[in-house]
Every structure is written in C-alpha cells, then in structure tokens.
Scaffold this active site. Structure first.
Site, PDB file in Angstrom:
ATOM      1  N   THR A   1       0.848  -1.198   0.000  1.00 51.57           N
ATOM      2  CA  THR A   1       0.000   0.000   0.000  1.00 51.57           C
ATOM      3  C   THR A   1       0.886   1.252   0.000  1.00 51.57           C
ATOM      4  O   THR A   1       2.107   1.164   0.098  1.00 51.57           O
ATOM      5  CB  THR A   1      -0.939   0.019   1.221  1.00 51.57           C
ATOM      6  OG1 THR A   1      -0.139   0.050   2.414  1.00 51.57           O
ATOM      7  CG2 THR A   1      -1.823  -1.200   1.251  1.00 51.57           C
TER       8      THR A   1
ATOM      9  N   MET B   1      -6.415  -7.660   0.350  1.00 49.05           N
ATOM     10  CA  MET B   1      -6.679  -8.945  -0.310  1.00 49.05           C
ATOM     11  C   MET B   1      -7.785  -9.722   0.393  1.00 49.05           C
ATOM     12  O   MET B   1      -8.104 -10.830  -0.012  1.00 49.05           O
ATOM     13  CB  MET B   1      -5.406  -9.802  -0.308  1.00 49.05           C
ATOM     14  CG  MET B   1      -4.241  -9.199  -1.033  1.00 49.05           C
ATOM     15  SD  MET B   1      -4.418  -9.361  -2.816  1.00 49.05           S
ATOM     16  CE  MET B   1      -2.971  -8.448  -3.356  1.00 49.05           C
TER      17      MET B   1
ATOM     18  N   HIS C   1      -4.787   0.474  12.928  1.00 51.78           N
ATOM     19  CA  HIS C   1      -3.742  -0.500  12.578  1.00 51.78           C
ATOM     20  C   HIS C   1      -2.646  -0.512  13.634  1.00 51.78           C
ATOM     21  O   HIS C   1      -2.508   0.428  14.418  1.00 51.78           O
ATOM     22  CB  HIS C   1      -3.116  -0.185  11.211  1.00 51.78           C
ATOM     23  CG  HIS C   1      -3.953  -0.654  10.053  1.00 51.78           C
ATOM     24  ND1 HIS C   1      -4.938   0.117   9.506  1.00 51.78           N
ATOM     25  CD2 HIS C   1      -3.940  -1.823   9.348  1.00 51.78           C
ATOM     26  CE1 HIS C   1      -5.517  -0.550   8.511  1.00 51.78           C
ATOM     27  NE2 HIS C   1      -4.930  -1.737   8.399  1.00 51.78           N
TER      28      HIS C   1
ATOM     29  N   LYS D   1       2.786   0.263  11.202  1.00 54.33           N
ATOM     30  CA  LYS D   1       2.318   0.598   9.842  1.00 54.33           C
ATOM     31  C   LYS D   1       2.874   1.960   9.419  1.00 54.33           C
ATOM     32  O   LYS D   1       2.856   2.909  10.192  1.00 54.33           O
ATOM     33  CB  LYS D   1       0.780   0.611   9.794  1.00 54.33           C
ATOM     34  CG  LYS D   1       0.248   0.854   8.392  1.00 54.33           C
ATOM     35  CD  LYS D   1      -1.201   0.446   8.260  1.00 54.33           C
ATOM     36  CE  LYS D   1      -1.750   0.773   6.878  1.00 54.33           C
ATOM     37  NZ  LYS D   1      -1.095   0.025   5.801  1.00 54.33           N
TER      38      LYS D   1
ATOM     39  N   THR E   1      -6.612   0.686   2.273  1.00 60.28           N
ATOM     40  CA  THR E   1      -7.990   0.166   2.250  1.00 60.28           C
ATOM     41  C   THR E   1      -8.990   1.278   2.540  1.00 60.28           C
ATOM     42  O   THR E   1     -10.018   1.393   1.863  1.00 60.28           O
ATOM     43  CB  THR E   1      -8.134  -0.944   3.310  1.00 60.28           C
ATOM     44  OG1 THR E   1      -7.159  -1.935   3.035  1.00 60.28           O
ATOM     45  CG2 THR E   1      -9.525  -1.545   3.297  1.00 60.28           C
TER      46      THR E   1
HETATM   47  P1  NAD Z   1       6.981  -5.528   6.876  1.00 57.45           P
HETATM   48  O1  NAD Z   1       7.813  -4.313   7.086  1.00 57.45           O
HETATM   49  O2  NAD Z   1       6.775  -6.483   7.994  1.00 57.45           O
HETATM   50  O3  NAD Z   1       7.548  -6.383   5.618  1.00 57.45           O
HETATM   51  C1  NAD Z   1       8.130  -5.813   4.482  1.00 57.45           C
HETATM   52  C2  NAD Z   1       9.265  -6.721   4.065  1.00 57.45           C
HETATM   53  O4  NAD Z   1       9.804  -6.230   2.826  1.00 57.45           O
HETATM   54  C3  NAD Z   1      10.420  -6.715   5.100  1.00 57.45           C
HETATM   55  O5  NAD Z   1      10.801  -8.037   5.437  1.00 57.45           O
HETATM   56  C4  NAD Z   1      11.522  -5.966   4.361  1.00 57.45           C
HETATM   57  O6  NAD Z   1      12.831  -6.379   4.755  1.00 57.45           O
HETATM   58  C5  NAD Z   1      11.207  -6.384   2.916  1.00 57.45           C
HETATM   59  N1  NAD Z   1      11.943  -5.552   1.944  1.00 57.45           N
HETATM   60  C6  NAD Z   1      12.307  -4.253   2.042  1.00 57.45           C
HETATM   61  N2  NAD Z   1      13.058  -3.894   0.992  1.00 57.45           N
HETATM   62  C7  NAD Z   1      13.160  -4.998   0.214  1.00 57.45           C
HETATM   63  C8  NAD Z   1      13.808  -5.250  -1.036  1.00 57.45           C
HETATM   64  N3  NAD Z   1      14.508  -4.302  -1.682  1.00 57.45           N
HETATM   65  N4  NAD Z   1      13.702  -6.491  -1.571  1.00 57.45           N
HETATM   66  C9  NAD Z   1      13.013  -7.480  -0.946  1.00 57.45           C
HETATM   67  N5  NAD Z   1      12.384  -7.284   0.249  1.00 57.45           N
HETATM   68  C10 NAD Z   1      12.453  -6.053   0.802  1.00 57.45           C
HETATM   69  O7  NAD Z   1       5.574  -4.987   6.344  1.00 57.45           O
HETATM   70  P2  NAD Z   1       4.177  -5.772   6.244  1.00 57.45           P
HETATM   71  O8  NAD Z   1       3.354  -5.505   7.454  1.00 57.45           O
HETATM   72  O9  NAD Z   1       4.419  -7.187   5.813  1.00 57.45           O
HETATM   73  O10 NAD Z   1       3.490  -4.961   5.048  1.00 57.45           O
HETATM   74  C11 NAD Z   1       4.079  -4.883   3.759  1.00 57.45           C
HETATM   75  C12 NAD Z   1       3.153  -4.081   2.836  1.00 57.45           C
HETATM   76  O11 NAD Z   1       1.933  -4.808   2.643  1.00 57.45           O
HETATM   77  C13 NAD Z   1       2.744  -2.721   3.396  1.00 57.45           C
HETATM   78  O12 NAD Z   1       2.645  -1.799   2.332  1.00 57.45           O
HETATM   79  C14 NAD Z   1       1.376  -2.995   3.995  1.00 57.45           C
HETATM   80  O13 NAD Z   1       0.563  -1.844   4.114  1.00 57.45           O
HETATM   81  C15 NAD Z   1       0.832  -3.956   2.973  1.00 57.45           C
HETATM   82  N6  NAD Z   1      -0.278  -4.805   3.414  1.00 57.45           N
HETATM   83  C16 NAD Z   1      -1.208  -5.080   2.461  1.00 57.45           C
HETATM   84  C17 NAD Z   1      -2.256  -5.926   2.752  1.00 57.45           C
HETATM   85  C18 NAD Z   1      -3.217  -6.281   1.650  1.00 57.45           C
HETATM   86  O14 NAD Z   1      -4.156  -7.057   1.883  1.00 57.45           O
HETATM   87  N7  NAD Z   1      -3.014  -5.748   0.429  1.00 57.45           N
HETATM   88  C19 NAD Z   1      -2.383  -6.486   4.031  1.00 57.45           C
HETATM   89  C20 NAD Z   1      -1.422  -6.187   4.990  1.00 57.45           C
HETATM   90  C21 NAD Z   1      -0.347  -5.353   4.662  1.00 57.45           C
END
Ligand code: NAD
Length: 264
Positions: free
Chosen positions: A98, A123, A153, A157, A164
C-alpha cells in the site's frame, strides 16, 4: 494443479504469513523467497531446506519454475522494481503493498500491458465484498447521510490513512459523483468550523498489534449505520493473495487487475 509462488518481502509480517499458508496447502508450492540484503540472512535461517532465497529477485527467478507467480508485499519502490522484472520476463505478479502514489499506480498500469499484474490494497474477501455494498448504501441513504471512515492499525504501519480506507472512500465518493481528492478530510484540529456537506472524513488510529479494523459510518438525522470489518489475523490477506496468484496465472496481460476482477 499446484500454483508455484515466489514471495518478495518473505521475511516481513505479510511475507511470513503467505509463506506459512503456501507451505501448508497442497494448492501452492513455495518456490522461493526474496528479502532485503539486511534481512535475507534471517530469511535463510527460517527457510533452510524449504526453498531457495535471495536478496535479488532477478537472480532468484533463474532458479524457480518459469510459470511461478511472484507475490510482493514490501514497499512502493520495491514493488515497482518487482513489476519491472516481472514485465521483462512475462511473469505474473500480485502486489499487496500500500501507499503507492498515483504516478506509481500509473506505471503499474502501463507495465500491466506486458504481463498479468494484480494490485489490491486489501486482499481480504470480506473487505472486497464490503467495497461492493458501500456505494449501494451511499446511494440508497442519499445526501442527508454524512460519510466518515475510521481505521485502526498496528503501530509499525508506515502509511496513513490505510490504502484500504482510501479505496473504500473512493467508492463512496464515486457513489455521490464527487472526486475524493476534493472532499477527503484526514485532519481535524482547532477551530475548523462546521463540517462541510461535501466531505468524507478518513481518520487513522495507530497502536499495539491491531491487524486492521475499518469502520464506515453513515451519519443521518436521528440515526446512523456503522459497517465494520475486523481482520483477526494476517491469514485472510495471505489466503486472498495466494488465491489471486492462482487466478492471475490464467489471465492475459492488458489491464491492472484487482481482487474485484477475480470475484467477478
Ligand atoms: P513488513 O515491514 O513487515 O515487511 C516488508 C518486508 O519487505 C520486510 O521483510 C523488508 O525487509 C522487505 N523488503 C524491504 N526492501 C526490500 C527489497 N529491496 N527487496 C526485498 N524485500 C524487501 O511490512 P508488512 O506488514 O508485511 O506490510 C508490507 C506491505 O503490505 C505494506 O505496504 C502494507 O501496508 C501492505 N499490506 C497489504 C495488505 C493487503 O491485503 N493488500 C495487508 C497487509 C499489509
């Protein structure tokens, strides 16, 4: 047939949830995991013997089945880089990240001409069904009912309001023929005067380990309706992302798909 998936951000909160569901379900095969150079060592320890891991998506893709679907839950610029790699290779990509700017979404739309791409700020099946019914409520209740959104949240975050909440707000604005950019109010502080008629409040609370709560209020004369979605765990997002991956594997490039397309 099992869908082979590669998870980018595999050591993150969402990445771990997706890997867990994929490893415990016969419908999916976890083909590989990618995380940042800073976190890939930790990811390797978690994945020992399960699948290849790397800090470079391009490198990893040489070691997985060609028909694998990439799933990316990371950060906007990382997801854009994944989309460029997917487009070069003609591989399907599901993005759940997001906080993407309108320019970044426009870039995804243009890359979607080359390879099947799906992006959704949420999702969960429940939220996507809620997206369908909210505009109907807005139209049926009419202009006497003010519309406000509140989301909660966890404290880690990074973007606010949530993607959403903004997607839900867009649906409400459209139902009233408004442009969300003109009517969104995400800050109320001080002597700000009465609420404008053409306004949608989108407010955010942050704290603890709340996975995600979204409430939409329709506030009318003498009554109000509240529609709330509670995400109890990340599993519902993970299952939605994996279902989207299976669906996307059978789609053609041409448009930036959303979960709504899958449900239709
Ligand atoms: P998080 O910070 O726990 O995870 C992100 C991961 O990406 C980390 O492990 C980080 O090291 C990794 N990362 C960073 N740079 C990278 C790179 N260059 N290459 C590979 N990996 C890399 O965050 P999260 O809570 O898992 O959320 C991630 C995203 O998903 C956010 O934008 C969040 O808002 C979104 N999200 C979306 C939904 C949905 O249903 N669409 C649900 C929950 C979270």
């Amino acid at each position: 047939m099992s869908t082979s998936v590669v998870v980018v951000g595999a050591n993150g909160r969402m990445g771990r949830a997706i890997c867990d569901v994929a490893q415990n379900s016969p419908e999916y095969t976890l083909a590989g995991g990618v995380d940042s150079p800073a976190r890939v060592a930790e990811l390797s320890l978690r994945m020992v013997g399960k699948c290849p891991v790397s800090d470079n998506l391009q490198d990893l893709l040489g070691r997985v089945p060609e028909n694998s679907v990439i799933i990316d839950f990371t950060a906007p610029e990382v997801s854009l880089a994944s989309a460029r790699v997917a487009a070069e290779r003609g591989m399907a990509l599901v993005i759940g990240t997001t906080g993407l700017s309108s320019e970044q979404l426009a870039t995804l739309e243009s890359l979607a001409a080359k390879t099947p791409l799906l992006w959704s700020s949420n999702m969960s099946i429940g939220i996507n069904v809620m997206r369908k019914i909210l505009p109907e409520l807005a139209r049926a209740l009419g202009p006497d009912y003010d519309m406000e959104i509140m989301e909660i949240h966890h404290k880690h975050k990074k973007d606010s309001p949530s993607g959403t909440a903004l997607t839900l707000a867009e649906g409400l604005a459209k139902a009233r023929d408004w442009n969300l950019q003109d009517v969104r109010c995400s800050s109320r502080d001080g002597l700000i005067g009465e609420r404008q008629e053409q306004q949608i409040g989108v407010q955010a609370l942050r704290g603890g380990d709340v996975v995600g709560v979204h409430t939409v209020y329709f506030l009318g004369p003498g009554e109000r309706i509240e529609v709330t979605h509670h995400a109890h765990s990340r599993e519902n997002f993970a299952r939605g992302a994996l279902r989207a991956a299976s669906w996307l594997a059978a789609q053609k490039p041409g448009k930036l798909y959303g979960v709504q397309d899958m449900l239709a």
